[in-house]
Write a protein that holds these residues in place. Structure first.
Motif, PDB file in Angstrom:
ATOM      1  N   ASP A  12      32.636 -74.651  27.095  1.00  0.00           N
ATOM      2  CA  ASP A  12      34.053 -74.789  26.750  1.00  0.00           C
ATOM      3  C   ASP A  12      34.609 -73.456  26.255  1.00  0.00           C
ATOM      4  OD1 ASP A  12      34.034 -77.508  27.264  1.00  0.00           O
ATOM      5  OD2 ASP A  12      34.140 -78.118  25.154  1.00  0.00           O
ATOM      6  N   GLY A  27      31.384 -80.372  26.210  1.00  0.00           N
ATOM      7  CA  GLY A  27      31.187 -81.479  27.146  1.00  0.00           C
ATOM      8  C   GLY A  27      31.132 -82.793  26.387  1.00  0.00           C
ATOM      9  N   GLY A 231      36.272 -82.416  21.209  1.00  0.00           N
ATOM     10  CA  GLY A 231      35.042 -83.205  21.108  1.00  0.00           C
ATOM     11  C   GLY A 231      35.073 -84.242  20.003  1.00  0.00           C
TER      12      GLY A 231
HETATM   13  P1  AMP Z   1      37.776 -84.591  23.585  1.00  0.00           P
HETATM   14  O1  AMP Z   1      38.278 -83.502  22.690  1.00  0.00           O
HETATM   15  O2  AMP Z   1      37.076 -85.684  22.830  1.00  0.00           O
HETATM   16  O3  AMP Z   1      38.841 -85.094  24.504  1.00  0.00           O
HETATM   17  O4  AMP Z   1      36.654 -83.980  24.518  1.00  0.00           O
HETATM   18  C1  AMP Z   1      36.638 -82.629  24.888  1.00  0.00           C
HETATM   19  C2  AMP Z   1      35.438 -82.382  25.780  1.00  0.00           C
HETATM   20  O5  AMP Z   1      35.642 -83.018  27.044  1.00  0.00           O
HETATM   21  C3  AMP Z   1      35.223 -80.926  26.054  1.00  0.00           C
HETATM   22  O6  AMP Z   1      34.000 -80.525  25.464  1.00  0.00           O
HETATM   23  C4  AMP Z   1      35.218 -80.797  27.579  1.00  0.00           C
HETATM   24  O7  AMP Z   1      34.134 -80.048  28.063  1.00  0.00           O
HETATM   25  C5  AMP Z   1      35.142 -82.221  28.074  1.00  0.00           C
HETATM   26  N1  AMP Z   1      35.993 -82.448  29.249  1.00  0.00           N
HETATM   27  C6  AMP Z   1      37.228 -81.940  29.494  1.00  0.00           C
HETATM   28  N2  AMP Z   1      37.694 -82.357  30.701  1.00  0.00           N
HETATM   29  C7  AMP Z   1      36.722 -83.142  31.234  1.00  0.00           C
HETATM   30  C8  AMP Z   1      36.573 -83.873  32.466  1.00  0.00           C
HETATM   31  N3  AMP Z   1      37.521 -83.867  33.404  1.00  0.00           N
HETATM   32  N4  AMP Z   1      35.439 -84.577  32.654  1.00  0.00           N
HETATM   33  C9  AMP Z   1      34.477 -84.596  31.707  1.00  0.00           C
HETATM   34  N5  AMP Z   1      34.542 -83.916  30.543  1.00  0.00           N
HETATM   35  C10 AMP Z   1      35.645 -83.201  30.297  1.00  0.00           C
END
Ligand code: AMP
Length: 299
Positions: A12, A27, A231
């Motif tokens: 990220d 992720g 995350g």
């Molecule tokens: P959140 O802040 O809980 O929405 O999650 C953020 C995380 O989601 C980050 O660490 C990204 O790497 C991951 N992420 C962002 N876009 C995607 C996607 N299209 N598919 C899977 N993971 C994602």
């Protein structure tokens, strides 16, 4: 009992109005697996490319996260970059580069197929189905998702809802999925689509949990300094399922405390970039904040 987590394992690049940090461990599955690992054994299903730093694998290993289902493929690791506004509730995705996730079709290790607790963290719904297809009578399955899949993969997502026990999504996504502004009406509609438990996240305002025992208004742990909320949602659901898997007794009895433990781990996540603060937290700190929340909300 063990928790199986599938989702993105990513690098990220995160920009806030104050700082920028490229290529951090991120992720949905990474955040969720680390959060769950406070409470018990975790099995991580995902894929990383040959650019994935060895130190990030070691971080998982140090936390006892089983990596037998983490594939190492030739190519680039999933890379996401995002930018926050001064109001950190507002975030813009700058780039999503799927890399090795584009062709990822995992075959689960035989011994993992009977894992009792399954977290389908945010990733393409088809991949969530593919993993669920391989599980043998899991005790409890929870899925997370995001607006992207509501936009480009609604059909498989709706199909998934019939196959899971619980869905977690944020208030904007609940609105998008149901077309309803009112959260109670939205919750009813989502139950109708399948899951017995639905959790609507409202960021710093906590979450609304709806299940067979009615509603639970779950608090968020109040913070005076937000560093990076990336995350937080994944940490919430990871902490929640990790706690559930660690407890005796019925899910209905343990769910409220599980949600509060999820909120507390999510708050640690927000206090540092990527996973930096979460991995420095201890079980004692988690317990301390859970007790503080009990005091703040009891009446
Ligand atoms: P959140 O802040 O809980 O929405 O999650 C953020 C995380 O989601 C980050 O660490 C990204 O790497 C991951 N992420 C962002 N876009 C995607 C996607 N299209 N598919 C899977 N993971 C994602």
């Amino acid at each position: 009992m063990s928790v199986l987590v599938v989702g993105s394992t990513a690098l990220d690049s995160i920009k806030t109005p104050w700082r920028e940090n490229p290529r951090l461990l991120g992720g949905s599955a990474s955040h969720a697996a680390v959060a769950a690992s406070f409470f018990g054994p975790v099995r991580l299903v995902g894929v990383v490319g040959d650019d994935f730093p060895r130190r990030y694998l070691s971080l998982f290993e140090r936390r006892g996260i089983d990596l037998e289902g983490l594939e190492r493929a030739a190519g680039k690791t999933f890379h996401w970059s995002g930018e926050y506004e001064v109001n950190m509730n507002r975030r813009r995705t700058l780039k999503t580069e799927l890399g090795v996730f584009e062709t990822f079709r995992p075959t689960l290790p035989q011994a993992w197929r009977r894992t009792p607790y399954v977290l389908l963290a945010n990733i393409a719904p088809e991949l969530q189905h593919h993993v669920l297809d391989q599980m043998v009578r899991p005790r409890w399955v929870i899925a997370d998702t995001m607006d992207l899949w509501l936009n480009i993969a609604l059909k498989p997502l709706i199909r998934l809802l019939r196959r899971i026990d619980a869905l977690v999504l944020n208030d904007g996504e609940a609105r998008q999925l149901t077309g309803e502004d009112n959260v109670l009406v939205a919750l009813r509609k989502i139950h109708h689509l399948g899951p017995r438990f639905v959790m609507v996240k409202k960021g710093e305002h906590g979450a609304i949990v709806s299940g067979p025992d009615g509603l639970f208004l779950a608090p968020a742990f109040p913070l005076d300094r937000l560093v990076d909320p990336t995350g937080a949602g994944d940490s919430f659901v990871g902490g929640l399922i990790g706690y559930l898997a660690s407890q005796q007794g019925s899910i209905r009895r343990n769910l409220r405390r599980a949600v509060v433990h999820g909120s507390v781990v999510a708050a640690f996540c927000c206090e540092g970039f990527g996973l930096t603060r979460t991995v420095k937290s201890s079980m004692d700190e988690i317990r301390f904040r859970v007790r503080a929340l009990e005091k703040m909300t009891g009446f």
